[in-house]
Design a protein around this motif. Sequence first.
Motif, PDB file in Angstrom:
ATOM      1  N   ALA A   6      10.193   1.323   0.700  1.00  0.00           N
ATOM      2  CA  ALA A   6      10.780   2.541   1.265  1.00  0.00           C
ATOM      3  C   ALA A   6      10.325   2.808   2.698  1.00  0.00           C
ATOM      4  O   ALA A   6      10.092   3.958   3.082  1.00  0.00           O
ATOM      5  CB  ALA A   6      10.441   3.745   0.381  1.00  0.00           C
ATOM      6  N   GLY A   7      10.195   1.746   3.488  1.00  0.00           N
ATOM      7  CA  GLY A   7       9.807   1.924   4.880  1.00  0.00           C
ATOM      8  C   GLY A   7       8.338   2.196   5.100  1.00  0.00           C
ATOM      9  O   GLY A   7       7.918   2.507   6.217  1.00  0.00           O
ATOM     10  N   HIS A   8       7.522   2.089   4.061  1.00  0.00           N
ATOM     11  CA  HIS A   8       6.078   2.296   4.156  1.00  0.00           C
ATOM     12  C   HIS A   8       5.372   1.035   3.665  1.00  0.00           C
ATOM     13  O   HIS A   8       5.977   0.160   3.037  1.00  0.00           O
ATOM     14  CB  HIS A   8       5.646   3.497   3.325  1.00  0.00           C
ATOM     15  CG  HIS A   8       6.266   4.785   3.752  1.00  0.00           C
ATOM     16  ND1 HIS A   8       5.702   5.619   4.689  1.00  0.00           N
ATOM     17  CD2 HIS A   8       7.427   5.385   3.376  1.00  0.00           C
ATOM     18  CE1 HIS A   8       6.474   6.674   4.872  1.00  0.00           C
ATOM     19  NE2 HIS A   8       7.531   6.556   4.091  1.00  0.00           N
ATOM     20  N   CYS A   9       4.087   0.967   3.944  1.00  0.00           N
ATOM     21  CA  CYS A   9       3.331  -0.182   3.452  1.00  0.00           C
ATOM     22  C   CYS A   9       1.915   0.231   3.099  1.00  0.00           C
ATOM     23  O   CYS A   9       1.402   1.251   3.579  1.00  0.00           O
ATOM     24  CB  CYS A   9       3.303  -1.317   4.479  1.00  0.00           C
ATOM     25  SG  CYS A   9       2.053  -1.136   5.768  1.00  0.00           S
ATOM     26  N   CYS A  10       1.305  -0.551   2.240  1.00  0.00           N
ATOM     27  CA  CYS A  10      -0.120  -0.412   1.914  1.00  0.00           C
ATOM     28  C   CYS A  10      -0.773  -1.771   2.093  1.00  0.00           C
ATOM     29  O   CYS A  10      -0.210  -2.794   1.679  1.00  0.00           O
ATOM     30  CB  CYS A  10      -0.305   0.071   0.477  1.00  0.00           C
ATOM     31  SG  CYS A  10      -2.039   0.089  -0.065  1.00  0.00           S
ATOM     32  N   ILE A  11      -1.933  -1.782   2.709  1.00  0.00           N
ATOM     33  CA  ILE A  11      -2.726  -3.008   2.846  1.00  0.00           C
ATOM     34  C   ILE A  11      -4.026  -2.798   2.093  1.00  0.00           C
ATOM     35  O   ILE A  11      -4.779  -1.866   2.374  1.00  0.00           O
ATOM     36  CB  ILE A  11      -2.994  -3.344   4.316  1.00  0.00           C
ATOM     37  CG1 ILE A  11      -1.673  -3.644   5.041  1.00  0.00           C
ATOM     38  CG2 ILE A  11      -3.949  -4.537   4.431  1.00  0.00           C
ATOM     39  CD1 ILE A  11      -1.829  -3.928   6.516  1.00  0.00           C
ATOM     40  N   ALA A  37       6.925   1.632  12.463  1.00  0.00           N
ATOM     41  CA  ALA A  37       8.358   1.889  12.327  1.00  0.00           C
ATOM     42  C   ALA A  37       8.852   1.347  10.986  1.00  0.00           C
ATOM     43  O   ALA A  37       8.312   0.370  10.454  1.00  0.00           O
ATOM     44  CB  ALA A  37       9.121   1.230  13.470  1.00  0.00           C
ATOM     45  N   LYS A  38       9.890   1.971  10.457  1.00  0.00           N
ATOM     46  CA  LYS A  38      10.365   1.590   9.128  1.00  0.00           C
ATOM     47  C   LYS A  38      10.918   0.181   9.069  1.00  0.00           C
ATOM     48  O   LYS A  38      10.955  -0.424   7.994  1.00  0.00           O
ATOM     49  CB  LYS A  38      11.424   2.597   8.661  1.00  0.00           C
ATOM     50  CG  LYS A  38      10.859   3.976   8.365  1.00  0.00           C
ATOM     51  CD  LYS A  38      11.902   4.892   7.746  1.00  0.00           C
ATOM     52  CE  LYS A  38      11.279   6.238   7.391  1.00  0.00           C
ATOM     53  NZ  LYS A  38      12.254   7.148   6.732  1.00  0.00           N
ATOM     54  N   ASP A  86       4.329  -8.892  11.158  1.00  0.00           N
ATOM     55  CA  ASP A  86       3.878  -8.166  12.350  1.00  0.00           C
ATOM     56  C   ASP A  86       2.852  -7.097  11.994  1.00  0.00           C
ATOM     57  O   ASP A  86       1.884  -6.871  12.723  1.00  0.00           O
ATOM     58  CB  ASP A  86       5.073  -7.522  13.056  1.00  0.00           C
ATOM     59  CG  ASP A  86       5.981  -8.549  13.724  1.00  0.00           C
ATOM     60  OD1 ASP A  86       5.500  -9.673  13.977  1.00  0.00           O
ATOM     61  OD2 ASP A  86       7.161  -8.239  13.955  1.00  0.00           O
ATOM     62  N   ILE A  87       3.054  -6.412  10.865  1.00  0.00           N
ATOM     63  CA  ILE A  87       2.099  -5.374  10.450  1.00  0.00           C
ATOM     64  C   ILE A  87       0.743  -5.996  10.154  1.00  0.00           C
ATOM     65  O   ILE A  87      -0.302  -5.491  10.575  1.00  0.00           O
ATOM     66  CB  ILE A  87       2.634  -4.607   9.224  1.00  0.00           C
ATOM     67  CG1 ILE A  87       3.912  -3.860   9.579  1.00  0.00           C
ATOM     68  CG2 ILE A  87       1.588  -3.627   8.709  1.00  0.00           C
ATOM     69  CD1 ILE A  87       4.612  -3.238   8.375  1.00  0.00           C
ATOM     70  N   LEU A 126       0.376   2.029  -3.185  1.00  0.00           N
ATOM     71  CA  LEU A 126       1.551   2.471  -2.440  1.00  0.00           C
ATOM     72  C   LEU A 126       2.444   3.358  -3.300  1.00  0.00           C
ATOM     73  O   LEU A 126       2.989   4.363  -2.828  1.00  0.00           O
ATOM     74  CB  LEU A 126       2.324   1.256  -1.930  1.00  0.00           C
ATOM     75  CG  LEU A 126       3.577   1.552  -1.094  1.00  0.00           C
ATOM     76  CD1 LEU A 126       3.243   2.400   0.121  1.00  0.00           C
ATOM     77  CD2 LEU A 126       4.254   0.248  -0.671  1.00  0.00           C
ATOM     78  N   GLU A 127       2.597   3.001  -4.566  1.00  0.00           N
ATOM     79  CA  GLU A 127       3.407   3.830  -5.463  1.00  0.00           C
ATOM     80  C   GLU A 127       2.813   5.222  -5.607  1.00  0.00           C
ATOM     81  O   GLU A 127       3.539   6.230  -5.600  1.00  0.00           O
ATOM     82  CB  GLU A 127       3.519   3.150  -6.831  1.00  0.00           C
ATOM     83  CG  GLU A 127       4.391   1.900  -6.816  1.00  0.00           C
ATOM     84  CD  GLU A 127       4.339   1.131  -8.132  1.00  0.00           C
ATOM     85  OE1 GLU A 127       3.508   1.513  -8.999  1.00  0.00           O
ATOM     86  OE2 GLU A 127       5.099   0.163  -8.292  1.00  0.00           O
TER      87      GLU A 127
END
Length: 626
Positions: A272-277, A298-299, A305-306, A373-374
């Motif tokens: 959904a345009g987000h991320c978790c590392i 950015a989404k 790249d992230i 992330l969830e």
Amino acid sequence: MDGDMPAVVAVKGVAAIQQALQTMPLAPGVYRMIGEKGEVLYVGKARILKRRVTSYTQFGKLPERLRRMVSETVTMEIVTTHTEAEALLLEANYIKRMKPRFNILLRDDKSYPWIMMTDADLFPQVTKHRGRPAKGASYWGPFASAWAVNQTLNLIQRVFLLRSCSDSVFASRTRPCLLFQIKRCSAPCVERIGQEDYAHLVEQARAFLSGQRTGIRDELVREMEAAAESLEFERAATIRDRIRGFASMQDSSVINPASLEDADVVAIRQAAGHCCIQVFFIRGGGNNGNRAFFPAHAKDEDAADILTAFLAQFYDDKPPPPQILLNHEIAESELVADALSIRRGKKVEILVPKRGEKKAVVDHAETNAREALERKLAESTAQARLLDGMADLFGLDTPPKRIEIYDNSHIMGSNAYGVMVVAGPEGFERRAYRKFSIRGPVTPGDDFAMMREVLERRFSRALRDRQEQVNPGDWPDVVLIDGGAGQYSAVRAVLDGLGVTDVTLVAIAKGPDRDAGREWFHVADRPPFQLPPRDPVLYYLQRLRDEAHRFAITTHRAGRSKALVKSELDEIPGVGAARKRALLNQFGSARGVKQAGLAELEATSGINRETARIVYGHFHPGWSGE
């Protein structure tokens, strides 16, 4: 030309870049896009600066995000480097310090704890350490959290019985402390263990922290069996307890692969345009804990790249391990590895395992990233609904991004403190909390005057920062205070006097009999009103107020405790910091010093006979000195 982008603005941005290109070298380095107010919009690195920056002049071929960036650019600044790897390191450093809004940002301003062992002491100390490493000590880490390092320290105490007390406490002890009684220390302070035997414990602890775990356990088993054969059953029982602690230490790791000694496991998950590392720290063959990160980006940014930006920024202020395991291929993998090798001073490998035990470890980290992330997305959705509700309730154009809540606490005006709590789309932002020690003069119990002082100090500083374009995100959309019409009027007068007109002020007053759920709200151009008792926005506003109240009470209690100690001991003539420390180490508190007899004071290490008599006389005014 994009329909949403005014042509004249785009032309100005391209012209500014073309102007900078006239003197830009064909060399590696870092470039910065600067906006109209002097703010840094973007930081980038390049192997050949001129070629990379030229691509920004082809406006029509750029994606929407970069077109907006170029249109806002009024000038550029560059710094050349010897190599592209050095440029990558410098870029990461600039991004962390300047936080340009068009870059991928790692929102991580915490320092990580390490285990430190002193080298020069006859009886080395083992303890937790944050910040810059000091000379004369060895370090193991980093650990993902204070909890992770405390768990390891507790287990090290059980197994190796090393002291954790400071040098001043160690030097002043006359009898063993509680840690000796519960078998967590060998009490070298009172010579319950000799220097040679303690040095052996230190050697074992160092070997264990460096990953030599199996050999240490086998050595302990041999020592226990030898003690039992020699009929030294008490010593054998002590070693048995140490072995049990050793076993619990080995079992405490969720991830403890035999094939990994020193590595970080880094896994990314997007939705959904987000991320978790998710990062797992493996050191000495053991798991030092894990932590989830949620970079701002950015989404439409892709995972490669992230991850690249994350690795460069994450290791900007900490040494990377020899191996970094990823769940996703990254762009310029060799370049990132070269840059991290420069940071470490030794070779760093970046691997994406495809099979075997290392792949299983990476998969476990990715599962953790997905679950985190969830949870984050669920919390963000609920938080967004509450902020939308606040916008509707108070007539805001958009949901608030920063809410500041103020409260104060005191006892009849003494030890008065005001506090600021901050909340926003991500929930409570605890690193933004602030404490204000009330300077006065304030009439005891004058809550209005205390709140006026806090708001004047806060917004005077915020206005200066706003003019200088410092921390632009620190300007609030809503200010929430605990109080009724009088409190609202006092704060409104302060804000009006400072010229603050673009902040929505809300006062929340407790209902009849201080009944939660029947609060009255005071805002501009509207009579006081209440919300339905089960309104979710009401619950949220109550949580904001209660968090400020909790923080105010905690701050006041800490200040009061500090003041009590200060008033009891610091007013005694001839008792400076060293003697105060000696007294507190010996008696535990100012009250303990007050209750001590003259003979006990005279027997305290660091306190001579004359000082003991002065201290005793201070707490016993009628004593004649006989």
